[in-house]
Design a protein around this motif. Structure first.
Motif, PDB file in Angstrom:
ATOM      1  N   VAL A   1       1.124  -1.180   0.086  1.00  0.00           N
ATOM      2  CA  VAL A   1      -0.022   0.058   0.043  1.00  0.00           C
ATOM      3  C   VAL A   1       1.079   1.345  -0.002  1.00  0.00           C
ATOM      4  CG1 VAL A   1      -1.743   1.170   1.295  1.00  0.00           C
ATOM      5  CG2 VAL A   1      -1.870  -1.146   1.120  1.00  0.00           C
ATOM      6  N   THR A   2       2.063   1.308   0.866  1.00  0.00           N
ATOM      7  CA  THR A   2       2.872   2.384   0.983  1.00  0.00           C
ATOM      8  C   THR A   2       3.701   2.480  -0.276  1.00  0.00           C
ATOM      9  OG1 THR A   2       2.657   2.355   3.303  1.00  0.00           O
ATOM     10  CG2 THR A   2       4.440   3.572   2.411  1.00  0.00           C
ATOM     11  N   THR A   3       4.056   1.384  -0.645  1.00  0.00           N
ATOM     12  CA  THR A   3       5.019   1.521  -1.695  1.00  0.00           C
ATOM     13  C   THR A   3       4.464   1.980  -3.086  1.00  0.00           C
ATOM     14  OG1 THR A   3       6.154  -0.443  -0.761  1.00  0.00           O
ATOM     15  CG2 THR A   3       6.405  -0.128  -3.240  1.00  0.00           C
ATOM     16  N   ARG A   4       3.077   1.433  -3.270  1.00  0.00           N
ATOM     17  CA  ARG A   4       2.288   2.116  -4.423  1.00  0.00           C
ATOM     18  C   ARG A   4       2.154   3.569  -4.330  1.00  0.00           C
ATOM     19  NH1 ARG A   4      -1.476  -1.087  -3.387  1.00  0.00           N
ATOM     20  NH2 ARG A   4      -0.766  -2.820  -4.591  1.00  0.00           N
ATOM     21  N   LYS A   5       1.881   3.983  -3.221  1.00  0.00           N
ATOM     22  CA  LYS A   5       1.532   5.539  -2.950  1.00  0.00           C
ATOM     23  C   LYS A   5       2.928   6.087  -3.184  1.00  0.00           C
ATOM     24  CE  LYS A   5       0.219   5.553   1.224  1.00  0.00           C
ATOM     25  NZ  LYS A   5      -0.529   6.013   2.506  1.00  0.00           N
ATOM     26  N   MET A   6       4.295   5.676  -2.760  1.00  0.00           N
ATOM     27  CA  MET A   6       5.463   6.274  -2.986  1.00  0.00           C
ATOM     28  C   MET A   6       5.855   6.069  -4.647  1.00  0.00           C
ATOM     29  SD  MET A   6       7.738   8.124  -1.575  1.00  0.00           S
ATOM     30  CE  MET A   6       7.846   7.286   0.314  1.00  0.00           C
ATOM     31  N   LEU A   7       5.562   4.988  -5.396  1.00  0.00           N
ATOM     32  CA  LEU A   7       6.141   4.825  -6.731  1.00  0.00           C
ATOM     33  C   LEU A   7       4.818   5.524  -7.352  1.00  0.00           C
ATOM     34  CD1 LEU A   7       6.495   0.979  -7.043  1.00  0.00           C
ATOM     35  CD2 LEU A   7       8.388   2.842  -6.652  1.00  0.00           C
ATOM     36  N   SER A   8       3.942   5.956  -7.114  1.00  0.00           N
ATOM     37  CA  SER A   8       2.706   6.773  -7.905  1.00  0.00           C
ATOM     38  C   SER A   8       3.309   8.589  -7.981  1.00  0.00           C
ATOM     39  CB  SER A   8       1.403   6.823  -7.037  1.00  0.00           C
ATOM     40  OG  SER A   8       1.319   7.316  -6.269  1.00  0.00           O
ATOM     41  N   ARG A   9       4.122   8.774  -6.990  1.00  0.00           N
ATOM     42  CA  ARG A   9       4.644  10.057  -6.908  1.00  0.00           C
ATOM     43  C   ARG A   9       5.704  10.467  -7.947  1.00  0.00           C
ATOM     44  NH1 ARG A   9       2.280  12.626  -2.087  1.00  0.00           N
ATOM     45  NH2 ARG A   9       0.445  11.303  -1.545  1.00  0.00           N
ATOM     46  N   VAL A  10       6.248   9.234  -8.517  1.00  0.00           N
ATOM     47  CA  VAL A  10       7.587   9.538  -9.414  1.00  0.00           C
ATOM     48  C   VAL A  10       7.037  10.476 -10.708  1.00  0.00           C
ATOM     49  CG1 VAL A  10       9.386   8.465 -10.838  1.00  0.00           C
ATOM     50  CG2 VAL A  10       8.497   7.547  -8.459  1.00  0.00           C
ATOM     51  N   PRO A  11       7.753  11.612 -10.706  1.00  0.00           N
ATOM     52  CA  PRO A  11       7.407  12.448 -11.928  1.00  0.00           C
ATOM     53  C   PRO A  11       7.921  11.728 -13.234  1.00  0.00           C
ATOM     54  CG  PRO A  11       8.405  13.775 -10.049  1.00  0.00           C
ATOM     55  CD  PRO A  11       8.443  12.288  -9.671  1.00  0.00           C
ATOM     56  N   ASN A  12       7.066  11.612 -14.212  1.00  0.00           N
ATOM     57  CA  ASN A  12       7.646  11.185 -15.350  1.00  0.00           C
ATOM     58  C   ASN A  12       8.871  11.730 -16.093  1.00  0.00           C
ATOM     59  OD1 ASN A  12       5.653   9.262 -15.771  1.00  0.00           O
ATOM     60  ND2 ASN A  12       4.364  10.636 -16.735  1.00  0.00           N
ATOM     61  N   GLU A  13       9.140  13.193 -15.800  1.00  0.00           N
ATOM     62  CA  GLU A  13      10.152  13.883 -16.431  1.00  0.00           C
ATOM     63  C   GLU A  13      11.461  13.633 -15.702  1.00  0.00           C
ATOM     64  OE1 GLU A  13       8.041  16.652 -13.590  1.00  0.00           O
ATOM     65  OE2 GLU A  13       7.442  15.265 -15.082  1.00  0.00           O
ATOM     66  N   LYS A  14      11.481  12.963 -14.487  1.00  0.00           N
ATOM     67  CA  LYS A  14      12.650  12.959 -13.488  1.00  0.00           C
ATOM     68  C   LYS A  14      13.282  11.524 -13.438  1.00  0.00           C
ATOM     69  CE  LYS A  14      12.494  17.218 -12.058  1.00  0.00           C
ATOM     70  NZ  LYS A  14      13.437  18.046 -12.462  1.00  0.00           N
TER      71      LYS A  14
ATOM     72  N   THR B   1       5.417   6.551 -15.093  1.00  0.00           N
ATOM     73  CA  THR B   1       4.947   5.938 -13.605  1.00  0.00           C
ATOM     74  C   THR B   1       3.867   5.272 -14.034  1.00  0.00           C
ATOM     75  OG1 THR B   1       5.587   8.096 -12.895  1.00  0.00           O
ATOM     76  CG2 THR B   1       3.749   6.732 -11.430  1.00  0.00           C
ATOM     77  N   GLU B   2       2.967   5.319 -15.043  1.00  0.00           N
ATOM     78  CA  GLU B   2       2.152   4.356 -15.445  1.00  0.00           C
ATOM     79  C   GLU B   2       2.694   2.983 -15.549  1.00  0.00           C
ATOM     80  OE1 GLU B   2      -1.357   3.248 -18.749  1.00  0.00           O
ATOM     81  OE2 GLU B   2      -0.395   5.255 -18.599  1.00  0.00           O
ATOM     82  N   GLN B   3       3.834   2.874 -16.279  1.00  0.00           N
ATOM     83  CA  GLN B   3       4.576   1.575 -16.552  1.00  0.00           C
ATOM     84  C   GLN B   3       5.106   0.979 -15.473  1.00  0.00           C
ATOM     85  OE1 GLN B   3       7.380   3.075 -19.450  1.00  0.00           O
ATOM     86  NE2 GLN B   3       6.115   2.539 -21.171  1.00  0.00           N
ATOM     87  N   LEU B   4       5.706   2.118 -14.544  1.00  0.00           N
ATOM     88  CA  LEU B   4       6.176   1.555 -12.966  1.00  0.00           C
ATOM     89  C   LEU B   4       5.187   0.908 -12.435  1.00  0.00           C
ATOM     90  CD1 LEU B   4       8.596   1.895 -11.045  1.00  0.00           C
ATOM     91  CD2 LEU B   4       7.745   4.091 -10.552  1.00  0.00           C
ATOM     92  N   LEU B   5       3.925   1.512 -12.148  1.00  0.00           N
ATOM     93  CA  LEU B   5       3.123   0.803 -11.301  1.00  0.00           C
ATOM     94  C   LEU B   5       2.486  -0.547 -11.834  1.00  0.00           C
ATOM     95  CD1 LEU B   5       1.013   4.159 -10.491  1.00  0.00           C
ATOM     96  CD2 LEU B   5       2.302   2.754  -8.914  1.00  0.00           C
ATOM     97  N   GLU B   6       2.442  -0.522 -13.196  1.00  0.00           N
ATOM     98  CA  GLU B   6       1.867  -1.728 -13.820  1.00  0.00           C
ATOM     99  C   GLU B   6       3.054  -2.856 -13.608  1.00  0.00           C
ATOM    100  OE1 GLU B   6       1.540  -0.917 -18.091  1.00  0.00           O
ATOM    101  OE2 GLU B   6      -0.443   0.116 -17.647  1.00  0.00           O
ATOM    102  N   LEU B   7       4.328  -2.610 -13.768  1.00  0.00           N
ATOM    103  CA  LEU B   7       5.438  -3.530 -13.187  1.00  0.00           C
ATOM    104  C   LEU B   7       5.141  -4.042 -11.997  1.00  0.00           C
ATOM    105  CD1 LEU B   7       8.086  -5.011 -13.564  1.00  0.00           C
ATOM    106  CD2 LEU B   7       9.365  -2.914 -13.317  1.00  0.00           C
ATOM    107  N   PHE B   8       5.118  -2.993 -10.745  1.00  0.00           N
ATOM    108  CA  PHE B   8       4.912  -3.430  -9.707  1.00  0.00           C
ATOM    109  C   PHE B   8       3.653  -4.359  -9.156  1.00  0.00           C
ATOM    110  CE2 PHE B   8       3.494  -2.094  -5.033  1.00  0.00           C
ATOM    111  CZ  PHE B   8       4.278  -2.728  -4.417  1.00  0.00           C
ATOM    112  N   GLU B   9       2.493  -3.968  -9.974  1.00  0.00           N
ATOM    113  CA  GLU B   9       1.445  -4.749  -9.743  1.00  0.00           C
ATOM    114  C   GLU B   9       1.846  -6.367 -10.260  1.00  0.00           C
ATOM    115  OE1 GLU B   9      -1.163  -3.948  -7.851  1.00  0.00           O
ATOM    116  OE2 GLU B   9      -0.460  -1.739  -7.711  1.00  0.00           O
ATOM    117  N   ARG B  10       2.350  -6.380 -11.331  1.00  0.00           N
ATOM    118  CA  ARG B  10       2.759  -7.711 -12.096  1.00  0.00           C
ATOM    119  C   ARG B  10       3.696  -8.436 -10.852  1.00  0.00           C
ATOM    120  NH1 ARG B  10       3.351  -4.985 -16.534  1.00  0.00           N
ATOM    121  NH2 ARG B  10       5.598  -4.986 -16.527  1.00  0.00           N
TER     122      ARG B  10
END
Length: 172
Positions: free
Chosen positions: A16-29, A79-88
């Motif tokens: 839960v916390t990891t998902r919240k943290m990963l969702s904050r990563v800005p695409n441009e960074k 970040t969308e790709q990052l979250l998809e990877l995390f869910e998999r």
């Protein structure tokens, strides 16, 4: 509670916390790094997202030999790709946290580079280490995000960026 049940509970709670943290990563960074000796955001966030798969590796293999198993990190740009990877990765790790695998937790697992043995642990210890690594690297990502002025989500309570924390601070 069995060890497997405990590991599954921990994985679910920390996700839960990891998902919240990963969702904050800005695409441009994704190429940003705080120091020349540090991982860039892409590598760090990808590593966090992939760590649940170590549960599967621990329970389905007896070792990891860096010399004979080349690692290719998933390349992400969003970040969308990052979250998809995390869910998999979560689905993968959870798939092995079953009652049938309880008996494997005390089996030995080796980390090596060819003839050089780095560690010999139980499979249960490797799972615990993977969960600890998620927490450790998630905190590291939090520092990166703070340096980038990205609001940090709470982990085990509110963060200084959340209205609940700020209002409680004012009232005190």
């Amino acid at each position: 509670m069995s060890q497997i049940e405990f590991f599954l509970k921990q994985l679910n709670e920390e996700s839960v916390t990891t998902r919240k943290m990963l969702s904050r990563v800005p695409n441009e960074k994704y190429d940003w790094t705080p120091h020349v000796k540090s991982m860039d955001v892409r590598r760090l966030a990808t590593h966090i997202a992939e760590l649940p798969t170590w549960i599967t590796m621990a329970l389905t293999t007896d070792e990891l030999d860096f010399e004979n198993n080349s690692y290719e990190s998933t390349f992400l740009d969003t970040t969308e790709q990052l979250l998809e990877l995390f869910e998999r990765s979560l689905v993968d790790g959870r798939s092995q946290l079953t009652a049938e695998n309880e008996s494997k937790l005390n089996e030995k697992w080796t980390l090596r580079s060819g003839d050089t043995i780095h560690s010999v642990s139980t499979k249960g210890e490797i799972i615990r280490m993977a969960l600890s690594q998620i927490i450790h690297h998630r905190a590291q990502l939090g520092v990166y995000l703070r340096l980038l002025n990205v609001p940090i989500p709470g982990s085990y309570g509110p963060s200084a960026d959340e209205p609940t924390f700020q209002s409680a601070e004012v009232e005190a």
